[in-house]
Design an enzyme around this catalytic site. Structure first.
Site, PDB file in Angstrom:
ATOM      1  N   ARG A  14      10.239  44.147  25.667  1.00  0.00           N
ATOM      2  CA  ARG A  14      10.312  42.963  25.311  1.00  0.00           C
ATOM      3  C   ARG A  14      10.774  42.815  23.791  1.00  0.00           C
ATOM      4  O   ARG A  14      11.615  41.919  23.552  1.00  0.00           O
ATOM      5  CB  ARG A  14       8.623  42.585  25.058  1.00  0.00           C
ATOM      6  CG  ARG A  14       8.054  42.752  26.380  1.00  0.00           C
ATOM      7  CD  ARG A  14       6.600  41.880  26.367  1.00  0.00           C
ATOM      8  NE  ARG A  14       6.680  40.260  26.189  1.00  0.00           N
ATOM      9  CZ  ARG A  14       6.569  39.930  24.753  1.00  0.00           C
ATOM     10  NH1 ARG A  14       6.108  40.627  23.842  1.00  0.00           N
ATOM     11  NH2 ARG A  14       6.723  38.438  24.709  1.00  0.00           N
ATOM     12  N   CYS A  35      20.255  55.498  24.759  1.00  0.00           N
ATOM     13  CA  CYS A  35      21.612  55.207  24.087  1.00  0.00           C
ATOM     14  C   CYS A  35      22.099  53.717  24.221  1.00  0.00           C
ATOM     15  O   CYS A  35      22.766  53.456  24.726  1.00  0.00           O
ATOM     16  CB  CYS A  35      22.626  56.035  24.743  1.00  0.00           C
ATOM     17  SG  CYS A  35      22.259  57.449  24.795  1.00  0.00           S
ATOM     18  N   GLY A  48       0.750  30.349  30.910  1.00  0.00           N
ATOM     19  CA  GLY A  48       1.625  30.289  29.665  1.00  0.00           C
ATOM     20  C   GLY A  48       0.682  30.475  28.427  1.00  0.00           C
ATOM     21  O   GLY A  48       1.041  30.130  27.129  1.00  0.00           O
ATOM     22  N   ARG A 102      -0.500  36.839  30.708  1.00  0.00           N
ATOM     23  CA  ARG A 102      -0.349  37.175  29.447  1.00  0.00           C
ATOM     24  C   ARG A 102      -1.726  37.256  28.661  1.00  0.00           C
ATOM     25  O   ARG A 102      -2.233  38.365  27.959  1.00  0.00           O
ATOM     26  CB  ARG A 102       0.770  36.626  28.333  1.00  0.00           C
ATOM     27  CG  ARG A 102       1.017  37.319  27.053  1.00  0.00           C
ATOM     28  CD  ARG A 102       1.563  36.449  26.104  1.00  0.00           C
ATOM     29  NE  ARG A 102       2.834  35.899  26.877  1.00  0.00           N
ATOM     30  CZ  ARG A 102       4.074  36.262  26.806  1.00  0.00           C
ATOM     31  NH1 ARG A 102       4.361  37.607  26.264  1.00  0.00           N
ATOM     32  NH2 ARG A 102       4.988  35.703  27.468  1.00  0.00           N
ATOM     33  N   GLU A 113      -3.012  29.704  36.009  1.00  0.00           N
ATOM     34  CA  GLU A 113      -2.265  30.983  36.532  1.00  0.00           C
ATOM     35  C   GLU A 113      -2.053  31.894  35.155  1.00  0.00           C
ATOM     36  O   GLU A 113      -0.628  31.918  34.869  1.00  0.00           O
ATOM     37  CB  GLU A 113      -0.961  30.603  36.924  1.00  0.00           C
ATOM     38  CG  GLU A 113      -1.086  29.787  38.079  1.00  0.00           C
ATOM     39  CD  GLU A 113       0.219  29.271  38.793  1.00  0.00           C
ATOM     40  OE1 GLU A 113       1.230  29.173  38.067  1.00  0.00           O
ATOM     41  OE2 GLU A 113       0.538  28.729  40.005  1.00  0.00           O
TER      42      GLU A 113
HETATM   43  N1  LLP Z   1       2.810  30.854  36.637  1.00  0.00           N
HETATM   44  C1  LLP Z   1       4.176  30.976  36.797  1.00  0.00           C
HETATM   45  C2  LLP Z   1       4.799  29.941  37.602  1.00  0.00           C
HETATM   46  C3  LLP Z   1       5.021  31.779  35.939  1.00  0.00           C
HETATM   47  O1  LLP Z   1       6.425  31.797  36.130  1.00  0.00           O
HETATM   48  C4  LLP Z   1       4.729  32.597  35.112  1.00  0.00           C
HETATM   49  C5  LLP Z   1       5.266  33.330  34.189  1.00  0.00           C
HETATM   50  C6  LLP Z   1       2.995  32.689  34.821  1.00  0.00           C
HETATM   51  C7  LLP Z   1       2.276  31.924  35.526  1.00  0.00           C
HETATM   52  C8  LLP Z   1       2.237  33.373  33.924  1.00  0.00           C
HETATM   53  O2  LLP Z   1       2.672  33.003  32.472  1.00  0.00           O
HETATM   54  P1  LLP Z   1       1.673  33.607  31.278  1.00  0.00           P
HETATM   55  O3  LLP Z   1       0.223  33.142  31.378  1.00  0.00           O
HETATM   56  O4  LLP Z   1       1.774  35.000  31.319  1.00  0.00           O
HETATM   57  O5  LLP Z   1       2.712  33.136  30.288  1.00  0.00           O
HETATM   58  N2  LLP Z   1       8.569  38.655  30.529  1.00  0.00           N
HETATM   59  C9  LLP Z   1       8.183  37.447  29.657  1.00  0.00           C
HETATM   60  C10 LLP Z   1       7.413  36.428  30.014  1.00  0.00           C
HETATM   61  C11 LLP Z   1       7.916  35.869  31.441  1.00  0.00           C
HETATM   62  C12 LLP Z   1       6.970  34.709  32.109  1.00  0.00           C
HETATM   63  C13 LLP Z   1       7.280  34.397  33.394  1.00  0.00           C
HETATM   64  N3  LLP Z   1       6.569  33.538  34.181  1.00  0.00           N
HETATM   65  C14 LLP Z   1       7.595  38.173  28.399  1.00  0.00           C
HETATM   66  O6  LLP Z   1       7.430  39.333  28.220  1.00  0.00           O
HETATM   67  O7  LLP Z   1       7.126  37.310  27.290  1.00  0.00           O
END
Ligand code: LLP
Length: 438
Positions: free
Chosen positions: A333, A365, A261, A298, A295
């Site tokens: 996005r 489109c 996150g 991004r 984890e």
């Molecule tokens: N761990 C779990 C259980 C998750 O569901 C996620 C992301 C992460 C780790 C990694 O999260 P990050 O560090 O990347 O924020 N498609 C969306 C983001 C969806 C995230 C889903 N889960 C976007 O483009 O912003």
């Protein structure tokens, strides 16, 4: 609930550039990424093309590791494969020591293909199928984050059938607002994710009594693109309370998965302050003697990737439309979350000419096929190149071939050289596996 546009006024081209030290502007070569001229990449491989920066990915991984180490946290990074599961990228993080966080058998096998050891993989997700769990367990997966009583029962059956012990954590839903976009928040009671805190103690004890299961701790993940340590502090404090409660009941709790996150700055603003994030972890769960996992997805790959596109034409109605050869099929996005992505021209001269508002769109489109509205940009005649920034995470990974658009190529830039890591898909490839009956 905050949306995913940036806060404050949109930064100008120079500020976007300045906030990204891995980008530079050369009088003749134009915009360069990790020392590689983006124009030369476009010339060699065509557009649209994804460009990733290996150096920036390494720098980000090391910065996070250093922030955690500075707080003396025994934390291990499990890269969230869903952000960008390209084998070259998984291989890069594996070499730095990362494990993986996966949400499907496909992601698990991807991580395995990139050489990540099975026991260095954590498997999350609200709907893991029996076949997926069976295959992951048979391959020796490190940990399964269980999200329901139903899944726990299924897992116990599968593990005992295989004659193995599944290492499990219960994913607790802390009912915390991550202050992020509604579509990527996961830690509210109304979301589909995790197990309510009130149900954890009984379920943990049940897990310890079931055959084939070895409960080791808890997992928390409250959402994505989080820019403040505050929601983390609330969620982790609830996690710490639960760990103490379970231990008081005589349960063995040795591990805590802190989720991902970590938010990044899509404009010129900074992302989540890593030192503050690590200090929050230490303050809330640092004293519990737990093995910790994070984890991030991004944070590690987002800023380290961009999408290069060519201008097909500029169209003038009541507005100016800049129509690119990239579309929502590559980067969805903006269409899905109204996400703001910086857009930079590649010509050095374009940074010092007058700008005017333009809508930057793709050829698909759908009116949703738009990258930006009223963006202050220079005149961009046909053939001019632009870079869509911060597209390394949830870019290529969420792309599609809608409108029979073949998948774009991708290139990895590393120390001044660029290597092709995915050839452009051919149009014929699009139907190569389709079967014409009769
Ligand atoms: N761990 C779990 C259980 C998750 O569901 C996620 C992301 C992460 C780790 C990694 O999260 P990050 O560090 O990347 O924020 N498609 C969306 C983001 C969806 C995230 C889903 N889960 C976007 O483009 O912003």
């Amino acid at each position: 609930m905050a949306d995913m546009t940036i806060t404050g006024p949109a930064p100008d081209l120079a500020s976007l550039l300045k906030a990204r030290p891995f980008l530079s502007l050369d009088e003749t070569d134009g915009l360069c990424f990790e020392g590689v001229s983006l124009k030369s990449i476009a010339m060699q491989y065509g557009t649209p093309v994804w460009v990733y920066g290996a150096g920036e990915m390494r720098r980000r991984y090391r910065a996070l590791n250093a922030a955690l180490a500075a707080q003396d946290l025994p934390a291990h990074i499990h890269y969230a494969v869903k952000a960008n599961g390209h084998l070259a990228i998984l291989d890069l993080f594996r070499r730095l020591g990362a494990g993986a966080d996966v949400v499907s058998l496909g992601e698990f096998l991807r991580a395995r293909r990139a050489g990540i050891a099975p026991d260095d993989v954590v498997y999350s997700g609200v709907g893991k199928s029996e076949a997926e769990l069976k295959a992951a367990l048979a391959a020796g997966i490190g940990q399964i984050n269980v999200e329901s009583a139903e899944e726990l029962a299924m897992l116990s059956g599968i593990a005992s059938g295989l004659g193995v012990q599944a290492t499990v954590a219960l994913r607790m839903n802390p009912d915390v607002d991550a202050g992020t976009h509604a579509k990527i928040t996961t830690g509210l009671a109304e979301n589909k994710f995790g197990i309510a805190a009130a149900d954890i103690p009984a379920l943990y004890a049940h897990a310890a009594s079931l055959p084939g299961l070895r409960p080791v701790g808890l997992a928390l993940h409250i959402g994505s693109q989080i820019l403040s340590p505050t929601p983390y502090a609330t969620a982790y404090a609830k996690g710490a309370d639960m760990v103490r409660h379970l231990r008081a009941q005589g349960q063995n709790v040795e591990a805590l998965d802190l989720g991902g996150g970590i938010g990044i700055g899509y404009g010129a603003e900074p992302g989540l302050d890593l030192a503050a994030y690590a200090a929050t972890i230490r303050r809330t769960v640092g004293g519990l003697g737990l093995r910790l996992m994070v984890e991030p997805g991004r944070y590690l790959t987002g800023p380290a990737g961009l999408l290069l596109a060519s201008v097909i034409l500029q169209k003038h109605t009541q507005k100016r439309f800049v129509v690119l050869d990239a579309a929502m099929t590559e980067l969805m996005r903006p269409a899905l979350y109204e996400a703001w992505h910086g857009i930079l021209p590649l010509d050095a001269a374009d940074f010092s000419v007058p700008v005017s508002p333009a809508d930057v769109v793709g050829p698909v489109c759908e009116s949703a096929d738009s990258f930006a509205e009223n963006r202050a940009l220079p005149d961009l005649p046909p053939g001019r190149l632009v870079a869509l920034l911060d597209a390394g995470a949830y870019g290529a990974e969420m792309s599609s071939t809608y409108n029979a658009r073949p998948r774009a190529a991708s290139v990895l830039a590393d120390a001044g050289t660029a290597r092709l890591i995915t050839p452009r898909q051919s149009i014929e490839d699009l139907w190569a596996d389709e079967i014409l009956p009769g």
